[in-house]
Design a protein around this motif. Structure first.
Motif, short mmCIF file in Angstrom:
data_model
loop_
_atom_site.label_atom_id
_atom_site.label_comp_id
_atom_site.label_asym_id
_atom_site.label_seq_id
_atom_site.Cartn_x
_atom_site.Cartn_y
_atom_site.Cartn_z
N PHE A 171 47.62 42.16 40.64
CA PHE A 171 47.77 41.24 41.05
C PHE A 171 48.75 39.89 39.77
N ILE A 187 40.34 39.86 50.31
CA ILE A 187 39.66 39.36 49.37
C ILE A 187 39.52 37.69 48.63
N ARG A 205 28.54 45.40 40.13
CA ARG A 205 27.59 43.39 40.44
C ARG A 205 28.97 43.41 40.81
N GLY A 206 28.25 41.57 41.41
CA GLY A 206 29.99 40.57 41.29
C GLY A 206 29.03 39.95 42.99
N ARG A 228 33.48 40.64 49.60
CA ARG A 228 33.22 41.74 48.78
C ARG A 228 33.35 42.95 49.91
N GLY A 229 34.28 43.73 48.77
CA GLY A 229 34.69 44.69 49.55
C GLY A 229 33.81 45.87 49.68
N LEU A 279 37.65 36.14 42.92
CA LEU A 279 38.92 35.49 43.02
C LEU A 279 39.53 34.99 43.71
N ILE A 327 42.45 48.60 46.96
CA ILE A 327 42.28 47.51 48.10
C ILE A 327 42.92 48.39 49.34
N ASN A 360 37.66 42.34 37.17
CA ASN A 360 37.47 43.21 38.45
C ASN A 360 39.03 44.29 37.87
N ALA A 361 39.48 44.11 37.10
CA ALA A 361 40.57 45.43 36.67
C ALA A 361 39.41 46.34 36.18
N GLY A 371 30.69 37.52 44.84
CA GLY A 371 31.99 37.69 45.71
C GLY A 371 32.97 36.73 45.56
N LEU A 372 33.13 35.60 44.35
CA LEU A 372 33.67 34.34 44.43
C LEU A 372 34.82 34.79 43.38
N SER A 413 45.82 48.37 41.47
CA SER A 413 46.51 46.99 41.87
C SER A 413 46.86 46.51 41.36
N LYS A 443 36.34 46.46 36.25
CA LYS A 443 35.08 46.86 36.71
C LYS A 443 35.82 48.13 38.25
N TYR A 444 36.64 48.19 39.04
CA TYR A 444 36.90 48.77 40.58
C TYR A 444 37.69 49.79 39.39
P1 ADP Z 1 33.66 40.47 43.09
O1 ADP Z 1 34.82 41.32 42.34
O2 ADP Z 1 32.34 39.43 42.67
O3 ADP Z 1 32.95 41.63 44.15
P2 ADP Z 1 36.22 38.59 43.80
O4 ADP Z 1 36.23 37.33 44.41
O5 ADP Z 1 36.09 39.01 42.23
O6 ADP Z 1 34.09 39.36 43.89
O7 ADP Z 1 36.06 40.24 44.75
C1 ADP Z 1 36.47 40.22 45.62
C2 ADP Z 1 36.63 42.13 46.22
O8 ADP Z 1 38.15 42.14 46.30
C3 ADP Z 1 36.10 42.53 45.62
O9 ADP Z 1 34.70 43.44 46.32
C4 ADP Z 1 36.81 43.76 45.64
O10 ADP Z 1 36.37 45.06 47.29
C5 ADP Z 1 38.00 43.83 46.02
N1 ADP Z 1 38.67 43.73 44.03
C6 ADP Z 1 39.13 42.65 43.60
N2 ADP Z 1 39.53 42.86 42.45
C7 ADP Z 1 39.80 44.31 42.39
C8 ADP Z 1 40.57 45.36 42.07
N3 ADP Z 1 40.90 45.57 40.35
N4 ADP Z 1 40.97 46.65 42.39
C9 ADP Z 1 39.86 47.14 43.83
N5 ADP Z 1 39.05 45.75 44.14
C10 ADP Z 1 39.29 44.94 43.67
#
Ligand code: ADP
Length: 467
Positions: A455, A409, A423-424, A415-416, A429, A401, A368-369, A426-427, A453, A371-372
């Protein structure tokens, strides 16, 4: 298990317990009564013998000092004064001639010829002819063939003992009644928790409701502990059943949308005659079914971890190695995204965890880190011991976020808004949280749009060395 059968078993057990209690109670009462009786009989006999012997010695001394008249006078004075209890006294001369004879009138008739005389007969006994009494006689040779005999009837002693026997019998009868009542009461109260347990099992079997509970009386004994354990087991079963039911509901619900999508794609492929479009649709179907499969596996994993049915293969995991493995895994992805990755792990940090699942959780956060986080950003993994926990932080300088997304989340399939393009499923986290909580740990997020962010995984500390 029919209730009549269990009633019979509990009755038989109850009767056995009551019989044991009664038997033990009666036996101990009998032993105590018997011992007291024996002690009383022997001390009464010893006392009578003492009286006889001391009187015999005293009369012998009188006879030695003043002859027959002195002895006769002493006896007469004592009988008149009532100083001493009445005794049998006989002085027999060398020719079997009775020189002195005194026998209380109330004692009954004795055949004194049965009394062995002679110098060696120290103790002798004669049974009364007209009643159930024994005359015990001590004989003392006075020299020159004369013997002095003093005796006492056992009548008063026997009477006392017979009165004691009557009291003892009364006591035993009372003990029998108390024993039966006590046995029944004790059995009933001892078996009550077991009956409660049986009733609870019966109710659960009849209704299938595992939220029934056995009463716990707080007596802290083995049966109470059993009831407590039984309730704990029921609570666990209820949690598992509820968890499984929820998991099934969730999975069914979560799969409905992708399955519908899959169906629409297949319909589209069927509706067209254009082979190119058909190929495209089929390829979409393939991609979507891969997503569904991966989603199914992840959903099952999350459910398993959340319901506590997941078997964790724990070992001492060296955090430095684990972080290095995950960074290694994402090196190419990070390079491609032009995101700099760095790590700072305190040395010798070890946690007791399921290595693969902890790696998966960390990898999801890392994924995620990267990716975002836009190109030119940074991702930093830091691990340290904080009090009783080992804390692993994944920090990025990404988009952050929005506040309205933060509370959701970790929900399944959430998914945000800004992430829809990436891609993703939403599972990611949800899986992180389920895995970390299954380890007894926690996961939190701090984030603000534009600043990135962080975590934070917090795991119970383990001071074991890595394996
Ligand atoms: P996915 O990444 O497949 O959408 P996740 O369950 O991993 O699903 O994350 C849920 C949502 O949390 C993401 O869609 C995103 O909006 C937000 N998110 C998670 N990690 C980050 C991050 N490091 N920076 C920004 N937004 C994040």
């Amino acid at each position: 298990m029919s209730s009549r059968w269990s009633d019979r078993v509990s009755q038989a057990l109850g009767l056995r317990l009551a019989a044991w209690y009664l038997g033990t109670f009666l036996a101990s009462t009998l032993v105590i009564g018997g011992l007291t009786y024996g002690l009383l009989a022997s001390s009464l006999e010893a006392r009578d013998h003492d009286v006889i012997q001391s009187t015999l010695r005293e009369y012998a001394a009188r006879y030695q000092a003043g002859g027959l008249p002195a002895l006769a006078r002493a006896i007469e004075i004592e009988q008149r004064s009532g100083r001493r209890e009445p005794l049998f006294v006989r002085l027999v001369g060398p020719f079997e001639d009775v020189l002195l004879y005194s026998l209380p009138e109330t004692w009954g008739a004795f055949d004194l010829s049965e009394l062995a005389g002679g110098p060696n007969a120290i103790w002798g006994q004669v049974r009364a002819r007209d009643r159930n009494a024994i005359l015990e006689v001590a004989t003392l040779p006075l020299g020159g063939g004369t013997v002095l005999q003093v005796g006492k009837t056992s009548e008063s002693r026997d009477e006392l003992l017979s009165r004691f026997r009557r009291v003892l019998l009364l006591g035993l009868t009372a003990a029998l009644v108390i024993g039966i009542a006590g046995g029944l009461f004790l059995t009933r109260s001892t078996l009550k928790p077991l009956r409660d347990l049986r009733d609870a099992v019966q109710r659960i079997l009849n209704t299938g409701q595992t939220n029934d509970r056995v009463p716990v009386y707080g007596t802290d004994d083995a049966v109470d502990e059993l009831s407590d354990l039984f309730n704990a087991m029921l609570a666990r079963i209820t949690t598992l059943i509820d968890g499984m039911r929820n998991a099934l509901d969730h999975v069914a619900h979560d799969l409905r949308t992708p399955m519908t999508r899959l169906r629409v794609m297949a319909e589209t492929a069927l509706a067209t005659n254009d082979p190119v479009k058909q190929r495209e649709a089929l390829s979409d179907v393939l991609e979507e079914s891969d997503r569904v499969l991966s989603m199914l596996t992840t959903l099952m994993d999350i459910s398993e971890a959340e319901t506590g049915t997941m078997m964790l293969t724990r070992s001492a995991v060296d955090v430095t190695t684990l972080v290095a493995e995950v960074i290694d895994l994402y090196e190419d992805t990070a390079d491609e995204a032009r995101v700099a990755v760095s790590a700072s792990v305190a040395p010798g940090l070890v946690v007791s965890a399921d290595r693969d699942r902890l790696r998966q959780a960390l990898a999801n956060l890392m994924d995620n880190a990267i990716k975002y986080t836009p190109a030119g950003g940074r991702v930093e993994v830091a691990a340290a011991r904080e009090g009783a926990s080992v804390v692993i932080r994944v920090r990025d300088t990404g988009a952050g976020i929005p506040a309205h997304d933060l509370p959701r989340i970790f929900d399944r399939l959430y998914r945000g808004d800004q992430s829809r393009a990436t891609r993703g499923l939403g599972l990611g986290l949800s899986l992180v949280r389920a895995y970390i909580e299954a380890h007894g740990g926690t996961v939190e997020v701090e984030s603000a749009p534009g600043t990135g962010s962080t975590f934070t995984i917090r795991l119970p500390n383990s001071r074991e060395e890595p394996s």
